[in-house]
Design a protein around this motif. Structure first.
Motif, PDB file in Angstrom:
ATOM      1  N   LEU A   9       2.932   8.927  -9.981  1.00 31.96           N
ATOM      2  CA  LEU A   9       3.654   8.718 -11.234  1.00 31.96           C
ATOM      3  C   LEU A   9       3.095   9.537 -12.389  1.00 31.96           C
ATOM      4  O   LEU A   9       3.781   9.722 -13.390  1.00 31.96           O
ATOM      5  CB  LEU A   9       3.654   7.227 -11.606  1.00 31.96           C
ATOM      6  CG  LEU A   9       4.443   6.306 -10.670  1.00 31.96           C
ATOM      7  CD1 LEU A   9       4.359   4.866 -11.148  1.00 31.96           C
ATOM      8  CD2 LEU A   9       5.899   6.744 -10.607  1.00 31.96           C
ATOM      9  N   THR A  10       1.850   9.956 -12.311  1.00 31.20           N
ATOM     10  CA  THR A  10       1.248  10.712 -13.409  1.00 31.20           C
ATOM     11  C   THR A  10       0.364  11.824 -12.866  1.00 31.20           C
ATOM     12  O   THR A  10      -0.209  11.692 -11.781  1.00 31.20           O
ATOM     13  CB  THR A  10       0.437   9.790 -14.340  1.00 31.20           C
ATOM     14  OG1 THR A  10      -0.194  10.589 -15.337  1.00 31.20           O
ATOM     15  CG2 THR A  10      -0.629   9.017 -13.585  1.00 31.20           C
ATOM     16  N   ASP A  11       0.243  12.903 -13.640  1.00 33.88           N
ATOM     17  CA  ASP A  11      -0.631  14.011 -13.256  1.00 33.88           C
ATOM     18  C   ASP A  11      -2.034  13.851 -13.825  1.00 33.88           C
ATOM     19  O   ASP A  11      -2.926  14.631 -13.489  1.00 33.88           O
ATOM     20  CB  ASP A  11      -0.036  15.346 -13.741  1.00 33.88           C
ATOM     21  CG  ASP A  11       1.227  15.701 -12.969  1.00 33.88           C
ATOM     22  OD1 ASP A  11       1.320  15.292 -11.794  1.00 33.88           O
ATOM     23  OD2 ASP A  11       2.099  16.368 -13.537  1.00 33.88           O
ATOM     24  N   ARG A  21      -4.158   7.979 -13.304  1.00 31.02           N
ATOM     25  CA  ARG A  21      -3.661   7.738 -11.945  1.00 31.02           C
ATOM     26  C   ARG A  21      -4.642   6.868 -11.160  1.00 31.02           C
ATOM     27  O   ARG A  21      -4.249   5.902 -10.503  1.00 31.02           O
ATOM     28  CB  ARG A  21      -3.473   9.075 -11.228  1.00 31.02           C
ATOM     29  CG  ARG A  21      -2.971   8.940  -9.795  1.00 31.02           C
ATOM     30  CD  ARG A  21      -2.836  10.308  -9.163  1.00 31.02           C
ATOM     31  NE  ARG A  21      -4.113  10.997  -9.135  1.00 31.02           N
ATOM     32  CZ  ARG A  21      -4.265  12.326  -9.214  1.00 31.02           C
ATOM     33  NH1 ARG A  21      -3.210  13.105  -9.353  1.00 31.02           N
ATOM     34  NH2 ARG A  21      -5.460  12.863  -9.183  1.00 31.02           N
ATOM     35  N   ALA A  22      -5.927   7.209 -11.246  1.00 25.47           N
ATOM     36  CA  ALA A  22      -6.932   6.448 -10.498  1.00 25.47           C
ATOM     37  C   ALA A  22      -7.014   5.006 -10.982  1.00 25.47           C
ATOM     38  O   ALA A  22      -7.164   4.080 -10.169  1.00 25.47           O
ATOM     39  CB  ALA A  22      -8.287   7.139 -10.639  1.00 25.47           C
ATOM     40  N   TYR A  70       0.824  -1.218   0.000  1.00 27.50           N
ATOM     41  CA  TYR A  70       0.000   0.000   0.000  1.00 27.50           C
ATOM     42  C   TYR A  70       0.857   1.266   0.000  1.00 27.50           C
ATOM     43  O   TYR A  70       0.375   2.313  -0.435  1.00 27.50           O
ATOM     44  CB  TYR A  70      -1.009  -0.036   1.144  1.00 27.50           C
ATOM     45  CG  TYR A  70      -2.208  -0.866   0.732  1.00 27.50           C
ATOM     46  CD1 TYR A  70      -3.235  -0.304  -0.020  1.00 27.50           C
ATOM     47  CD2 TYR A  70      -2.280  -2.215   1.019  1.00 27.50           C
ATOM     48  CE1 TYR A  70      -4.313  -1.068  -0.444  1.00 27.50           C
ATOM     49  CE2 TYR A  70      -3.347  -2.991   0.599  1.00 27.50           C
ATOM     50  CZ  TYR A  70      -4.359  -2.406  -0.127  1.00 27.50           C
ATOM     51  OH  TYR A  70      -5.413  -3.166  -0.561  1.00 27.50           O
ATOM     52  N   LEU A  71       2.113   1.187   0.440  1.00 26.46           N
ATOM     53  CA  LEU A  71       3.027   2.309   0.189  1.00 26.46           C
ATOM     54  C   LEU A  71       3.252   2.416  -1.318  1.00 26.46           C
ATOM     55  O   LEU A  71       3.326   3.518  -1.865  1.00 26.46           O
ATOM     56  CB  LEU A  71       4.351   2.086   0.926  1.00 26.46           C
ATOM     57  CG  LEU A  71       4.337   2.369   2.434  1.00 26.46           C
ATOM     58  CD1 LEU A  71       5.663   1.949   3.065  1.00 26.46           C
ATOM     59  CD2 LEU A  71       4.073   3.859   2.710  1.00 26.46           C
ATOM     60  N   GLY A  72       3.340   1.253  -1.969  1.00 24.27           N
ATOM     61  CA  GLY A  72       3.453   1.245  -3.429  1.00 24.27           C
ATOM     62  C   GLY A  72       2.244   1.881  -4.077  1.00 24.27           C
ATOM     63  O   GLY A  72       2.365   2.630  -5.054  1.00 24.27           O
ATOM     64  N   TYR A  73       1.063   1.595  -3.526  1.00 24.66           N
ATOM     65  CA  TYR A  73      -0.171   2.216  -4.033  1.00 24.66           C
ATOM     66  C   TYR A  73      -0.047   3.740  -3.985  1.00 24.66           C
ATOM     67  O   TYR A  73      -0.364   4.428  -4.952  1.00 24.66           O
ATOM     68  CB  TYR A  73      -1.350   1.750  -3.177  1.00 24.66           C
ATOM     69  CG  TYR A  73      -2.643   2.500  -3.424  1.00 24.66           C
ATOM     70  CD1 TYR A  73      -3.552   2.061  -4.373  1.00 24.66           C
ATOM     71  CD2 TYR A  73      -2.956   3.655  -2.699  1.00 24.66           C
ATOM     72  CE1 TYR A  73      -4.731   2.748  -4.609  1.00 24.66           C
ATOM     73  CE2 TYR A  73      -4.128   4.346  -2.921  1.00 24.66           C
ATOM     74  CZ  TYR A  73      -5.013   3.888  -3.873  1.00 24.66           C
ATOM     75  OH  TYR A  73      -6.178   4.584  -4.102  1.00 24.66           O
TER      76      TYR A  73
END
Lengths: 236, 52
Positions: free
Chosen positions: A135-137, A142-143, A126-129
Motif C-alpha cells: 500500500l505504500t512505498d 510499510r513495516a 496473512y495474505l492481507g499482511y
C-alpha cells in the motif's frame, strides 16, 4: 560463490535430498492404512506443512514486535520472510487436506468445520499482511503497518490449534496433543517414521526458504534506501 | 479419482509449488546481485537514459 553462500547451498541440497527420500519412503515403503488406504500417505506432507505454517506465522509476529520496539529493518525483513513462507505452507496444508478429505471424509471442504475455517481465516489474514505491504512505498510506514497486521493476525494461531478441542467438527483431535502420545504415538512405527522423516526434510527446506527470502528482503530494503537518498540528493 | 490419484495430486501440487517458489526466489536474488551494465554499453531496449 562467497564463503557465506556455501552453507546455504548445502542446506538447499540437503533439503531436496531429504524431502525426496521422505516422499519415496511415504509413498512406496509405508504400507496402506487399514481404514484410510493410500490416502493416509498425504498426511505426512500435510502435517509437516501445517506445523511449519503455524511456526512461521508465530515467528512473523515475534519479528514484527521486534520491529515495533527496535525499528531495525532486519526485523521487518525477517517478518516478511516468515509471513510469505507461512502463506506458502498454509496453501500446501489446505491443498493436502482437501486431497485427503475427498477420499476419507467424502468432501474436499466443509465450512462448518472449525479447524478448516480458522485455517482459511489465517491464510486470508496473512495474505492481507502481504497486501498491506504493497500500500505504500515508504519502508518505515510499510513495516509499521505490516507489523500491526502480523501481530493481530497471530491471535488466530492458538485458535486454529485449539479449534479441534474447543469445538466439534470433521477434523480429528491433535495426534500429538500431550506428552503421553508423543512418547507412545497411537500409530504404527512405520507411519511415525514417515512423518518424522518428512518433518526433518521440511525443516531443512523451510530454513533454506526463510534464509533466501530474508536475503532478498534485505537487498530490496537497501536498494529502496539508496533510491530514496538519490532522490533527495544525499550521497550514498 | 482413485486414492492414488489424490495422493499424486497432493504431492505433485505441493512439491511443485515449493520448487516454483524456490526458483522464483533464486531468480529474484540473482537479479539483485547482477552487476549494473557498464557506462556507455548499449541498453537492451535500444533506449538511452536521456530518453526516459
Amino acid at each position: 560463490m562467497n564463503r557465506a553462500a556455501l552453507p546455504v547451498r548445502l542446506l538447499g541440497i540437503a533439503a531436496v535430498l531429504t524431502i525426496g527420500a521422505a516422499t519415496w519412503y511415504g509413498l512406496f515403503v509405508v504400507p496402506p492404512d487399514l481404514n484410510q488406504g493410500d490416502a493416509q500417505r498425504i498426511l505426512y506432507i500435510h502435517v509437516a506443512s501445517a506445523w511449519h505454517a503455524f511456526f512461521s506465522f508465530g515467528l512473523a509476529a515475534a519479528a514484527s514486535v521486534g520491529w515495533l520496539i527496535w525499528r531495525n529493518p532486519r526485523f521487518d525483513a525477517a517478518a516478511l520472510a516468515f509471513a510469505e513462507v507461512g502463506v506458502l505452507f498454509t496453501v500446501s496444508t489446505i491443498w493436502a487436506g482437501m486431497m485427503w478429505g475427498k477420499p476419507v471424509w467424502g468432501t474436499y471442504w466443509q465450512w462448518e468445520d472449525p479447524r478448516l475455517v480458522t485455517t482459511a481465516l489465517l491464510l486470508a489474514l496473512y495474505l492481507g499482511y502481504l497486501l498491506v505491504r504493497r500500500l505504500t512505498d515508504d519502508p518505515v510506514r510499510r513495516a509499521t503497518r505490516a507489523a500491526a497486521v502480523a501481530i493481530i493476525a497471530a491471535v488466530d494461531i492458538p485458535i486454529v490449534h485449539f479449534s479441534v478441542t474447543w469445538w466439534r467438527g470433521l477434523h480429528q483431535g491433535p495426534t500429538f496433543g500431550n506428552p503421553e502420545t508423543i512418547l507412545n504415538p497411537p500409530a504404527p512405527g512405520a507411519f511415525v517414521t514417515a512423518l518424522l522423516f518428512m518433518l526433518f526434510g521440511v525443516i531443512l527446506l523451510w530454513a533454506w526458504l526463510i534464509i533466501r527470502r530474508y536475503q532478498l528482503a534485505r537487498l530490496e530494503w537497501i536498494a529502496e534506501e539508496a533510491a530514496q537518498r538519490a532522490a533527495v540528493g544525499v550521497p550514498a | 479419482m482413485t486414492d492414488a490419484g489424490f495422493v499424486i495430486a497432493a504431492y505433485v501440487g505441493i512439491l511443485g509449488s515449493w520448487v516454483a517458489y524456490a526458483l522464483w526466489l533464486s531468480r529474484r536474488l540473482a537479479a539483485r546481485h547482477a552487476p549494473p551494465p557498464p557506462t556507455g554499453a548499449p541498453r537492451p531496449d535500444n533506449t538511452s537514459a536521456a530518453e526516459e
